[in-house]
Motif scaffolding. Structure first.
Motif, mmCIF file in Angstrom:
data_model
loop_
_atom_site.group_PDB
_atom_site.id
_atom_site.type_symbol
_atom_site.label_atom_id
_atom_site.label_comp_id
_atom_site.label_asym_id
_atom_site.label_seq_id
_atom_site.Cartn_x
_atom_site.Cartn_y
_atom_site.Cartn_z
ATOM 1 N N CYS A 85 0.842 -1.200 0.000
ATOM 2 C CA CYS A 85 0.000 0.000 0.000
ATOM 3 C C CYS A 85 0.878 1.252 0.000
ATOM 4 N N THR A 86 0.601 2.187 -0.909
ATOM 5 C CA THR A 86 1.374 3.427 -1.003
ATOM 6 C C THR A 86 0.447 4.637 -0.886
ATOM 7 N N ASN A 87 1.092 5.824 -0.873
ATOM 8 C CA ASN A 87 0.382 7.100 -0.816
ATOM 9 C C ASN A 87 -0.462 7.229 0.463
ATOM 10 N N ILE A 88 0.114 6.776 1.571
ATOM 11 C CA ILE A 88 -0.584 6.832 2.852
ATOM 12 C C ILE A 88 -0.297 8.177 3.523
ATOM 13 N N ASP A 89 -1.338 8.833 3.971
ATOM 14 C CA ASP A 89 -1.227 10.112 4.677
ATOM 15 C C ASP A 89 -0.285 9.952 5.882
ATOM 16 N N LYS A 90 0.662 10.880 6.033
ATOM 17 C CA LYS A 90 1.648 10.775 7.107
ATOM 18 C C LYS A 90 1.020 10.916 8.490
ATOM 19 N N LYS A 91 -0.184 11.497 8.553
ATOM 20 C CA LYS A 91 -0.842 11.666 9.850
ATOM 21 C C LYS A 91 -1.561 10.394 10.306
ATOM 22 N N ILE A 92 -1.653 9.409 9.417
ATOM 23 C CA ILE A 92 -2.361 8.168 9.743
ATOM 24 C C ILE A 92 -1.433 7.237 10.533
ATOM 25 N N SER A 93 -1.946 6.687 11.623
ATOM 26 C CA SER A 93 -1.152 5.792 12.460
ATOM 27 C C SER A 93 -1.252 4.353 11.957
ATOM 28 N N GLN A 94 -0.389 3.504 12.483
ATOM 29 C CA GLN A 94 -0.413 2.094 12.103
ATOM 30 C C GLN A 94 -1.730 1.445 12.525
#
Length: 295
Positions: free
Chosen positions: A211-220
């Protein structure tokens, strides 16, 4: 007449004074010469501090390497050696750069660009089509799986295979005819140490998505919750990224291979403020090996 006599007396006195000064100057110079001849040229103050007392003191002053305005001869030798090493390193880097450039250009000549790929066509099916042209060593499908605008790069073992593949343009694969053109880029190789090493790891890959292009503010935890809600149980998740990149990436391993197939349909769905991209993973998510704790 008195004036002439007076001038003669003054001239004589001046000559006498000059000869006295000259003799005193000669005496002082001779005195300095005598002083210098009594100096010991092997004394510590005449030997540069960069030379070892045991190695050089017994050699004599005239046998010591000469100094220059940059420092001692040892300093000069060090600078020359460093310059030679720098030139060698730069030459080696240039040589390596030429080798890598040549390898990349060779890889490009052996690669074709395929577009208009049906969303139901897999990498295995696409590779099977081109195997009729020659040995396929890599195949990568890119783009939104919901769109016919997907494209791929197919790399062959030799240039003959790539040239033969150009004749497959217009072949219907799925519901659409594919377009085949010479590639302008090489396929970025996957680090071989990350590829599956066993049958178990290949099975893990079938249950894993990239999975790519994940928002940096999103946690694991939020990434895991997203995929579990939409697809099924997640057994392992690796979220990667740093401050140097605008987005993050993740490897998501599911308990069931069917969940990984469903996850491919999540490509383009928003997660946070970004639409994510999901594709099959070529590498398994290996468990981290804990570092031994010092006692």
């Amino acid at each position: 007449m008195a004036a002439v006599a007076e001038i003669s007396v003054d001239a004589a006195a001046a000559n006498k004074l000059d000869s006295k000064s000259k003799s005193e100057s000669e005496f002082n110079v001779q005195k300095l010469v005598d002083m210098f001849t009594k100096l010991n040229p092997l004394a510590k103050e005449f030997i540069p501090s960069s030379y070892s007392h045991h190695d050089h003191l017994h050699q004599g002053y005239h046998q010591l390497p000469p100094t220059n305005f940059l420092g001692t001869a040892a300093d000069s030798d060090h600078q020359n050696n460093r310059r030679r090493r720098t030139n060698y390193s730069q030459g080696r880097r240039r040589s390596n750069g030429r080798v890598h450039k040549g390898q990349r250009e060779d890889s490009i000549r052996r690669t074709v660009y395929v577009s208009d790929i049906d969303q139901h066509v897999t990498e295995e099916r696409l590779a099977a089509l081109f195997c009729t042209c020659g040995q396929v060593i890599d195949c990568r499908i890119c783009g939104d799986p919901h769109s016919v605008l997907r494209f791929a790069f197919v790399e062959f073992a030799d240039e003959q295979g790539a040239r033969a593949a150009l004749n497959l343009g217009g072949t219907v694969l799925g519901y659409y005819p594919v377009r085949v053109l010479p590639s302008k880029t090489a396929i970025l190789p996957v680090n071989p140490t990350f590829l599956p090493r066993s049958e178990d790891e290949r099975e893990m890959c079938s249950r894993t998505v990239y999975c790519t292009n994940i928002d940096k503010k999103i946690s694991q935890a939020e990434v895991k919750n997203f995929f579990e809600t939409a697809c099924g149980e997640v057994t392992r998740l690796r979220l990667l990224g740093d401050h140097a990149h605008s987005t993050r990436i993740a490897f998501v391993e599911f308990a069931m291979a069917e969940s990984a197939i469903v996850a491919l349909n999540c490509s383009g769905m928003p997660l946070g403020s970004q639409p994510i991209r999901v594709s099959p993973s070529k590498t398994p998510v290996r468990p981290r090996i804990p570092h031994p704790t010092p006692h």
